[in-house]
Design a protein around this motif. Structure first.
Motif, PDB file in Angstrom:
ATOM      1  N   SER A  80      12.290  -7.072  10.263  1.00 13.05           N
ATOM      2  CA  SER A  80      11.707  -7.491  11.538  1.00 13.05           C
ATOM      3  C   SER A  80      10.315  -6.883  11.718  1.00 13.05           C
ATOM      4  N   GLY A  81      10.078  -5.707  11.134  1.00 17.86           N
ATOM      5  CA  GLY A  81       8.758  -5.107  11.206  1.00 17.86           C
ATOM      6  C   GLY A  81       7.718  -5.942  10.483  1.00 17.86           C
ATOM      7  N   PHE A  82       8.117  -6.544   9.368  1.00 19.53           N
ATOM      8  CA  PHE A  82       7.223  -7.420   8.627  1.00 19.53           C
ATOM      9  C   PHE A  82       7.040  -8.742   9.377  1.00 19.53           C
ATOM     10  N   ILE A  83       8.138  -9.276   9.879  1.00 20.13           N
ATOM     11  CA  ILE A  83       8.088 -10.568  10.572  1.00 20.13           C
ATOM     12  C   ILE A  83       7.185 -10.518  11.798  1.00 20.13           C
ATOM     13  N   ASN A  84       7.256  -9.430  12.540  1.00 17.76           N
ATOM     14  CA  ASN A  84       6.513  -9.346  13.800  1.00 17.76           C
ATOM     15  C   ASN A  84       5.160  -8.660  13.647  1.00 17.76           C
ATOM     16  N   SER A  85       4.618  -8.725  12.451  1.00 23.84           N
ATOM     17  CA  SER A  85       3.301  -8.147  12.199  1.00 23.84           C
ATOM     18  C   SER A  85       2.218  -9.211  12.315  1.00 23.84           C
ATOM     19  N   VAL A  86       1.018  -8.786  12.646  1.00 24.61           N
ATOM     20  CA  VAL A  86      -0.120  -9.702  12.724  1.00 24.61           C
ATOM     21  C   VAL A  86      -0.436 -10.261  11.333  1.00 24.61           C
ATOM     22  N   GLU A  87      -0.257  -9.431  10.305  1.00 23.89           N
ATOM     23  CA  GLU A  87      -0.566  -9.902   8.946  1.00 23.89           C
ATOM     24  C   GLU A  87       0.289 -11.111   8.583  1.00 23.89           C
ATOM     25  N   ASP A 106       0.867  -1.179   0.000  1.00 23.18           N
ATOM     26  CA  ASP A 106       0.000   0.000   0.000  1.00 23.18           C
ATOM     27  C   ASP A 106       0.901   1.225   0.000  1.00 23.18           C
ATOM     28  N   PRO A 107       0.502   2.295  -0.681  1.00 20.34           N
ATOM     29  CA  PRO A 107       1.379   3.471  -0.820  1.00 20.34           C
ATOM     30  C   PRO A 107       1.872   4.042   0.500  1.00 20.34           C
ATOM     31  N   ALA A 108       0.978   4.124   1.498  1.00 23.44           N
ATOM     32  CA  ALA A 108       1.380   4.708   2.781  1.00 23.44           C
ATOM     33  C   ALA A 108       2.443   3.855   3.469  1.00 23.44           C
ATOM     34  N   GLY A 109       2.213   2.542   3.491  1.00 24.26           N
ATOM     35  CA  GLY A 109       3.184   1.653   4.116  1.00 24.26           C
ATOM     36  C   GLY A 109       4.511   1.661   3.383  1.00 24.26           C
ATOM     37  N   MET A 110       4.443   1.647   2.070  1.00 23.36           N
ATOM     38  CA  MET A 110       5.654   1.686   1.245  1.00 23.36           C
ATOM     39  C   MET A 110       6.479   2.929   1.587  1.00 23.36           C
ATOM     40  N   ASP A 111       5.809   4.061   1.705  1.00 20.63           N
ATOM     41  CA  ASP A 111       6.508   5.315   1.985  1.00 20.63           C
ATOM     42  C   ASP A 111       7.172   5.286   3.361  1.00 20.63           C
ATOM     43  N   VAL A 112       6.478   4.726   4.337  1.00 19.29           N
ATOM     44  CA  VAL A 112       7.030   4.654   5.700  1.00 19.29           C
ATOM     45  C   VAL A 112       8.324   3.857   5.726  1.00 19.29           C
ATOM     46  N   TRP A 113       8.323   2.675   5.088  1.00 21.34           N
ATOM     47  CA  TRP A 113       9.501   1.804   5.135  1.00 21.34           C
ATOM     48  C   TRP A 113      10.659   2.366   4.316  1.00 21.34           C
ATOM     49  N   VAL A 114      10.367   2.905   3.138  1.00 19.13           N
ATOM     50  CA  VAL A 114      11.432   3.462   2.301  1.00 19.13           C
ATOM     51  C   VAL A 114      12.055   4.680   2.990  1.00 19.13           C
ATOM     52  N   THR A 115      11.220   5.502   3.622  1.00 25.30           N
ATOM     53  CA  THR A 115      11.723   6.664   4.357  1.00 25.30           C
ATOM     54  C   THR A 115      12.605   6.221   5.525  1.00 25.30           C
ATOM     55  N   ALA A 116      12.204   5.153   6.216  1.00 26.66           N
ATOM     56  CA  ALA A 116      13.001   4.638   7.333  1.00 26.66           C
ATOM     57  C   ALA A 116      14.371   4.166   6.862  1.00 26.66           C
ATOM     58  N   ARG A 166      18.355  -2.953   6.795  1.00 23.55           N
ATOM     59  CA  ARG A 166      17.390  -3.817   6.111  1.00 23.55           C
ATOM     60  C   ARG A 166      16.877  -4.934   7.017  1.00 23.55           C
ATOM     61  N   ARG A 167      17.712  -5.454   7.894  1.00 20.75           N
ATOM     62  CA  ARG A 167      17.244  -6.474   8.830  1.00 20.75           C
ATOM     63  C   ARG A 167      16.211  -5.879   9.797  1.00 20.75           C
ATOM     64  N   GLU A 168      16.438  -4.641  10.191  1.00 22.30           N
ATOM     65  CA  GLU A 168      15.503  -3.970  11.090  1.00 22.30           C
ATOM     66  C   GLU A 168      14.146  -3.803  10.419  1.00 22.30           C
ATOM     67  N   ILE A 169      14.154  -3.416   9.146  1.00 24.16           N
ATOM     68  CA  ILE A 169      12.908  -3.257   8.403  1.00 24.16           C
ATOM     69  C   ILE A 169      12.212  -4.608   8.259  1.00 24.16           C
TER      70      ILE A 169
END
Length: 254
Positions: free
Chosen positions: A132-139, A110-120, A127-130
């Motif tokens: 981990s955000g996907f790994i520890n998500s409910v989705e 989704d555009p908003a999520g994409m922007d958040v991660w790319v900005t981070a 990249r491992r930190e990013i």
């Protein structure tokens, strides 16, 4: 302690018999016959991360490890996304985040999520930190619970998965053979639910029951032959039997 060692040896022999029977049947059939979720995940990972179909050896190795609980989905993703093959592709941050969405969530970002991660990432996040955000998500936890994959996530899945008869029968059969006083139906349902939601592997459930004080006490006053017979009855092993692993119903034993 001595009796525990005896039980471990017996369990190893039984496991070896099961593996001897099962492994030839599994070759080349992991994604289609054993666990479609694991196969689809590995195929998706190779396709989006490496831009190719997996080689047969790598595919079967990852799928079998997922199936037996030797690795979780997060570890497989990390193994490929931080492999020399992927690192040498020198992908930009946007491509990396896009890959994470497809690999972990099986969807476009989704555009908003994409922007958040790319900005981070642009701000100095690793990249491992990013990841981990996907790994520890409910989705991701939900994707794995639905597909029969051990996620490696700290998140709790919110999907509603029915407890199958196969899982209940597996737990009930263990208690019926290894204990004199089995737990209540509600407790058996709870353990079966742990298997369905991948909070415990079938192997872990079996180990808890087999190495209980009750069965060890029984083994101490029984002959080795009687103990082996109990194992064979509990796992329904018959000479020459062909035993398929059914990860969809979470009935894998060893």
């Amino acid at each position: 302690m001595h009796m525990r060692k005896v039980l471990i040896k017996i369990a190893a022999v039984v496991a070896a018999i099961i593996i001897f029977i099962q492994i030839p049947l599994m070759t080349g059939k992991v994604s289609a016959a054993v666990n479609p979720g694991a196969g689809e995940f590995v195929n998706r990972l190779y396709g989006y991360a490496l831009g190719r179909v997996p080689d047969a050896a790598g595919f079967n190795d990852w799928c079998n490890k997922l199936l037996y609980g030797e690795v979780n989905g997060a570890q497989v993703a990390e193994g490929i996304l931080f492999s020399d093959e992927y690192v040498n592709m020198a992908t930009d941050d946007a491509s990396y985040v896009n890959t994470l969405y497809h690999v972990f969530f099986n969807r476009d970002p989704d555009p908003a999520g994409m922007d958040v991660w790319v900005t981070a990432l642009a701000g100095g996040a690793g990249r491992r930190e990013i990841m981990s955000g996907f790994i520890n998500s409910v989705e991701w936890a939900n994707v794995c619970a639905s597909a029969g994959i051990y996620s490696g996530s700290t998140a709790v899945p919110t999907v509603d998965l029915p407890v199958t008869d196969a899982a209940v029968n597996y737990v009930s059969n263990l208690y019926r053979n290894f204990t004199v006083f089995p737990p209540s139906d509600a407790e058996i349902q709870a353990i079966a639910s742990d298997i369905i939601y991948l909070r415990k592997t079938c192997r872990e459930v079996a180990s808890d029951i087999v190495f209980s004080d009750e069965f060890i006490a029984f083994a101490k006053i029984s002959s080795p032959g009687k103990v082996v017979e109990t194992f064979f009855k509990a796992f329904d092993i018959k000479p020459g039997a062909k035993m398929w692993l059914d990860e969809k119903d979470r009935t894998i034993i060893w």
